[in-house]
Design a protein around this motif. Structure first.
Motif, PDB file in Angstrom:
ATOM      1  N   ILE A  85       0.870  -1.182   0.000  1.00  0.00           N
ATOM      2  CA  ILE A  85       0.000   0.000   0.000  1.00  0.00           C
ATOM      3  C   ILE A  85       0.899   1.221   0.000  1.00  0.00           C
ATOM      4  CG2 ILE A  85      -1.699   1.324   1.314  1.00  0.00           C
ATOM      5  CD1 ILE A  85      -2.936  -1.253   2.185  1.00  0.00           C
ATOM      6  N   SER A  86       0.616   2.138  -0.900  1.00  0.00           N
ATOM      7  CA  SER A  86       1.386   3.377  -0.954  1.00  0.00           C
ATOM      8  C   SER A  86       0.428   4.562  -0.977  1.00  0.00           C
ATOM      9  CB  SER A  86       2.300   3.410  -2.184  1.00  0.00           C
ATOM     10  OG  SER A  86       1.538   3.410  -3.368  1.00  0.00           O
ATOM     11  N   VAL A  87       0.936   5.687  -0.535  1.00  0.00           N
ATOM     12  CA  VAL A  87       0.178   6.935  -0.566  1.00  0.00           C
ATOM     13  C   VAL A  87       1.124   8.019  -1.082  1.00  0.00           C
ATOM     14  CG1 VAL A  87       0.679   7.413   1.875  1.00  0.00           C
ATOM     15  CG2 VAL A  87      -1.249   8.559   0.759  1.00  0.00           C
ATOM     16  N   ARG A  88       0.604   8.876  -1.943  1.00  0.00           N
ATOM     17  CA  ARG A  88       1.435   9.971  -2.454  1.00  0.00           C
ATOM     18  C   ARG A  88       0.579  11.212  -2.663  1.00  0.00           C
ATOM     19  NH1 ARG A  88       0.787   6.827  -7.011  1.00  0.00           N
ATOM     20  NH2 ARG A  88       0.045   7.902  -8.866  1.00  0.00           N
ATOM     21  N   SER A  89       1.213  12.344  -2.534  1.00  0.00           N
ATOM     22  CA  SER A  89       0.584  13.642  -2.741  1.00  0.00           C
ATOM     23  C   SER A  89       1.250  14.290  -3.944  1.00  0.00           C
ATOM     24  CB  SER A  89       0.790  14.515  -1.493  1.00  0.00           C
ATOM     25  OG  SER A  89       0.580  15.877  -1.783  1.00  0.00           O
ATOM     26  N   TYR A  90       0.456  14.874  -4.831  1.00  0.00           N
ATOM     27  CA  TYR A  90       1.040  15.522  -6.018  1.00  0.00           C
ATOM     28  C   TYR A  90       1.875  16.749  -5.660  1.00  0.00           C
ATOM     29  CZ  TYR A  90      -1.712  12.667  -9.271  1.00  0.00           C
ATOM     30  OH  TYR A  90      -2.253  11.647  -9.996  1.00  0.00           O
ATOM     31  N   ASN A  91       1.339  17.620  -4.794  1.00  0.00           N
ATOM     32  CA  ASN A  91       2.030  18.865  -4.457  1.00  0.00           C
ATOM     33  C   ASN A  91       2.714  18.839  -3.101  1.00  0.00           C
ATOM     34  OD1 ASN A  91       1.079  20.133  -6.849  1.00  0.00           O
ATOM     35  ND2 ASN A  91      -0.848  20.613  -5.834  1.00  0.00           N
TER      36      ASN A  91
END
Length: 187
Positions: free
Chosen positions: A97-103
């Motif tokens: 499971i991964s989480v990422r934010s664009y900004n």
């Protein structure tokens, strides 16, 4: 996907009418074969706790968190908000499971990074993704986080988003970012 074909052959023994009938017995073994495809499936998010934030469901592919009052009308600093979302998930193999934010922050549309007079054009926030007692976190210092789970599992992935109360006033405008939570089978 495998296709299963079965052929069943039957034979009947016909005895002479005047004789005692003795049946010939036979057996046949049929094998059933199939394969479960590797996969992880996530359902539509369900909102839980909501403080100065609401959730607009976009179906299994996502949705939108709306912060109705981003700034304090007297100071123009961020008021703070939080929301908890639950995603029903089933993974039939080991997975990550991964989480990422664009900004990496809520950023004003059209921001050029040159806000003057003590004003800001972005507000950092935090996201915590929890699954099977493991948590991945992103905040103002990181845009991505991940962990692996070594076996099949099902349940709810919890996504907590928190925008803290700010100290600097924000330049007027629309602020946004995108957060992606990805659940990927390892096999």
């Amino acid at each position: 996907m495998r296709v299963l074909s079965l052929m069943i052959v039957a034979a009947a023994a016909v005895a002479a009418p005047a004789q005692a009938q003795e049946l010939s017995r036979g057996t046949q073994r049929l094998e059933l074969v199939g394969a479960a495809q590797v996969g992880c499936v996530a359902g539509a998010a369900r909102p839980g706790r909501q403080v100065n934030a609401t959730f607009q469901d976009g179906g299994p592919a996502g949705g939108t968190v709306v912060i109705p009052v981003l700034v304090d009308p007297n100071t123009a600093a961020t008021l703070g908000s939080s929301i908890e979302l639950s995603l029903p998930v089933v993974c039939n193999t080991s997975h990550s499971i991964s989480v990422r934010s664009y900004n990496g922050a809520l950023t004003r549309d059209g921001a050029n990074g040159r806000a003057a007079g003590g004003f800001a054009e972005s507000q950092v926030y935090g996201v915590a993704v929890t699954w099977q007692n493991q948590t991945a976190r992103i905040d103002g210092t990181s845009r991505t986080a991940a962990f692996a789970w070594p076996q099949p599992a099902k349940g709810d992935v919890t996504v907590d988003i928190e925008v803290p109360r700010g100290t600097a006033p924000l330049v007027a405008g629309a602020y946004r970012d995108a957060v992606v939570v990805e659940i990927r089978p390892a096999n």
